[in-house]
Write a protein that holds these residues in place. Structure first.
Motif, short mmCIF file in Angstrom:
data_model
loop_
_atom_site.label_atom_id
_atom_site.label_comp_id
_atom_site.label_asym_id
_atom_site.label_seq_id
_atom_site.Cartn_x
_atom_site.Cartn_y
_atom_site.Cartn_z
N GLY A 16 7.68 46.61 69.27
CA GLY A 16 7.04 46.92 70.54
C GLY A 16 6.84 45.73 71.45
N GLY A 18 7.57 41.06 71.92
CA GLY A 18 7.98 39.75 71.43
C GLY A 18 9.30 39.70 70.67
N GLY A 20 10.27 41.08 67.90
CA GLY A 20 10.79 42.36 67.40
C GLY A 20 11.65 43.04 68.45
N ASP A 38 6.69 50.32 64.65
CA ASP A 38 5.55 49.58 65.20
C ASP A 38 4.29 50.42 65.04
N ASP A 40 2.09 50.36 67.35
CA ASP A 40 1.86 50.75 68.75
C ASP A 40 3.00 51.68 69.16
N ALA A 63 0.64 47.72 57.19
CA ALA A 63 -0.43 47.39 56.24
C ALA A 63 -0.71 48.57 55.30
N ASN A 88 9.24 41.75 60.57
CA ASN A 88 8.81 40.90 61.68
C ASN A 88 7.34 41.09 62.07
N ALA A 89 6.77 42.29 61.88
CA ALA A 89 5.40 42.54 62.36
C ALA A 89 4.44 41.53 61.76
N GLY A 90 3.57 40.98 62.61
CA GLY A 90 2.60 40.00 62.11
C GLY A 90 1.46 39.88 63.09
N VAL A 91 0.30 39.45 62.59
CA VAL A 91 -0.89 39.29 63.44
C VAL A 91 -1.58 37.97 63.15
N ILE A 139 10.14 37.26 58.80
CA ILE A 139 9.72 36.32 59.83
C ILE A 139 8.46 35.62 59.31
N ALA A 140 8.65 34.38 58.90
CA ALA A 140 7.52 33.55 58.42
C ALA A 140 7.02 32.75 59.61
N THR A 188 6.50 30.06 70.20
CA THR A 188 7.42 31.04 70.79
C THR A 188 6.67 31.87 71.82
N1 LIG Z 1 4.75 33.75 68.75
C1 LIG Z 1 4.76 32.68 67.99
O1 LIG Z 1 4.55 31.55 68.47
C2 LIG Z 1 5.08 32.80 66.52
C3 LIG Z 1 5.32 31.62 65.81
C4 LIG Z 1 5.65 31.70 64.46
C5 LIG Z 1 5.75 32.93 63.84
N2 LIG Z 1 5.50 34.07 64.53
C6 LIG Z 1 5.66 35.34 63.80
O2 LIG Z 1 6.65 36.12 64.42
C7 LIG Z 1 6.41 37.52 64.21
C8 LIG Z 1 6.44 38.24 65.54
O3 LIG Z 1 5.44 37.67 66.38
P1 LIG Z 1 5.40 37.88 67.96
O4 LIG Z 1 4.96 36.60 68.52
O5 LIG Z 1 6.64 38.55 68.44
O6 LIG Z 1 4.14 38.90 68.02
P2 LIG Z 1 3.69 39.95 69.15
O7 LIG Z 1 2.21 40.04 69.01
O8 LIG Z 1 4.28 39.62 70.48
O9 LIG Z 1 4.35 41.32 68.63
C9 LIG Z 1 4.04 41.81 67.36
C10 LIG Z 1 4.40 43.30 67.27
O10 LIG Z 1 4.01 43.73 65.95
C11 LIG Z 1 3.28 44.94 66.06
N3 LIG Z 1 2.34 45.07 64.93
C12 LIG Z 1 1.18 44.41 64.75
N4 LIG Z 1 0.57 44.85 63.63
C13 LIG Z 1 1.37 45.81 63.10
C14 LIG Z 1 1.29 46.64 61.96
N5 LIG Z 1 0.20 46.61 61.15
N6 LIG Z 1 2.30 47.50 61.70
C15 LIG Z 1 3.36 47.57 62.53
N7 LIG Z 1 3.49 46.82 63.64
C16 LIG Z 1 2.51 45.96 63.92
C17 LIG Z 1 2.55 44.84 67.39
O11 LIG Z 1 2.14 46.13 67.86
C18 LIG Z 1 3.60 44.16 68.27
O12 LIG Z 1 4.46 45.12 68.88
C19 LIG Z 1 5.06 37.57 63.48
O13 LIG Z 1 5.28 37.73 62.09
C20 LIG Z 1 4.43 36.23 63.79
O14 LIG Z 1 3.50 35.82 62.82
C21 LIG Z 1 5.16 34.04 65.86
#
Ligand SMILES: NC(=O)c1ccc[n+]([C@@H]2O[C@H](COP(=O)([O-])OP(=O)(O)OC[C@H]3O[C@@H](n4cnc5c(N)ncnc54)[C@H](O)[C@@H]3O)[C@@H](O)[C@H]2O)c1
Length: 259
Positions: A16, A18, A20, A38, A40, A63, A88-91, A139-140, A188
């Motif tokens: 939804g 970034g 992903g 997702d 969302d 989760a 890829n999903a992460g928080v 995605i770590a 990122t």
């Molecule tokens: N943005 C950065 O700087 C960065 C750096 C290193 C690693 N990461 C990792 O990259 C991955 C993607 O991050 P991003 O920056 O694109 O995040 P983002 O917050 O832009 O997007 C994350 C997406 O995951 C979804 N999501 C969240 N919890 C969920 C769940 N329980 N089940 C299903 N979907 C869920 C959200 O709704 C959202 O659409 C993550 O694992 C994050 O830890 C991000």
């Protein structure tokens, strides 16, 4: 359409926003049939609707293990098999060491660590039973390798765990022809990045522009990633070209960390 992922059935979580969104888009462009998931639903469905008839959406909170089992079941029921999982999903949240609560710990671990593992397990089970091998891309983060600018200590722990599970998973799944690799993004530009920058401004003061400039100044190439930088490596790891690559954790970070 022809591309390096022609004929592959791929599942991407967190589509939804970034990375992903970028990964699902790049996979579809390269010829894969992509199922996006997702928590969302409106955001995820809107992204997948844009990608044409070979793309579809399933709502899933990664989760919740029962939901991830149902997700994999639906992918296989609709497409016959699963070739590629992108976990890829992460928080996260921007938190100082003493501010991390049990609720923060449980939420971050339930998605980034526990959820990621059980989806990897469910996908690998489907790949093993099908007999055709597969690719798992987790995605770590460079946070898992000690990047000091990470959002919080609990998040860094989950990403270190992803790197360790990638190595052991690669070893234990190799006999089934399943390759497991991680991508470790650096800074990122996504919604999650914006949230971390806002948290830094709340905790440390100053403006958003200053907080962003601080984050970028420490990067040797002086450039934060676009999500497409991550998608390009994901396409490679899912393709035939990476058939003999497994157990690795690849940094995409402008030169921030080395190992
Ligand atoms: N943005 C950065 O700087 C960065 C750096 C290193 C690693 N990461 C990792 O990259 C991955 C993607 O991050 P991003 O920056 O694109 O995040 P983002 O917050 O832009 O997007 C994350 C997406 O995951 C979804 N999501 C969240 N919890 C969920 C769940 N329980 N089940 C299903 N979907 C869920 C959200 O709704 C959202 O659409 C993550 O694992 C994050 O830890 C991000």
């Amino acid at each position: 359409m022809s591309g390096t992922l022609e004929g592959r059935i791929a599942l991407v979580t967190g589509v939804g926003a970034g990375m992903g969104t970028s990964i699902a888009t790049a996979f579809a462009r390269d010829g894969a049939t992509v199922v996006g998931a997702d928590i969302d639903e409106p955001a995820g469905r809107a992204v997948m609707d844009e990608l044409g008839p070979a793309a579809s959406f399933v709502a899933c909170d990664v989760a919740r293990v029962a939901e991830t089992h149902e997700l994999v079941r639906q992918v296989v029921a609709s497409n016959g098999r699963l070739d590629v999982l992108v976990n890829n999903a992460g928080v996260t949240r921007s938190l100082g060491f003493f501010d991390v609560t049990e609720d923060d710990w449980d939420l971050i671990n339930s998605v980034n660590n526990r959820g990621l593992f059980f989806l990897m397990q469910a996908a690998a089970r489907a790949m093993r039973d099908d007999g055709g091998g597969g690719r798992i891309i987790n995605i770590a983060s460079i946070a898992g390798k000690g990047y000091r600018g990470t959002s919080n200590v609990a998040y860094a722990g989950t990403k270190g765990s992803v790197i360790a599970m990638t190595r052991i998973g690669a070893t234990q799944l190799a006999r089934y022809g399943i390759n497991v690799n991680s991508i470790c993004p650096g800074v990122t530009r996504t919604a999650l990045f914006d949230q971390v920058i806002d948290g830094l401004v709340d905790r440390l003061g100053g403006t958003r522009a200053e907080a962003e400039a601080r984050a970028v100044r420490s990067i040797p190439l002086r450039r934060a990633n676009d999500p497409d930088d991550i998608a390009a490596l994901a396409v490679y790891l899912a393709s035939d070209a990476a058939r003999n690559v497994t157990g690795q954790s690849w940094n995409v970070d402008g030169g921030l960390v080395w190992d």
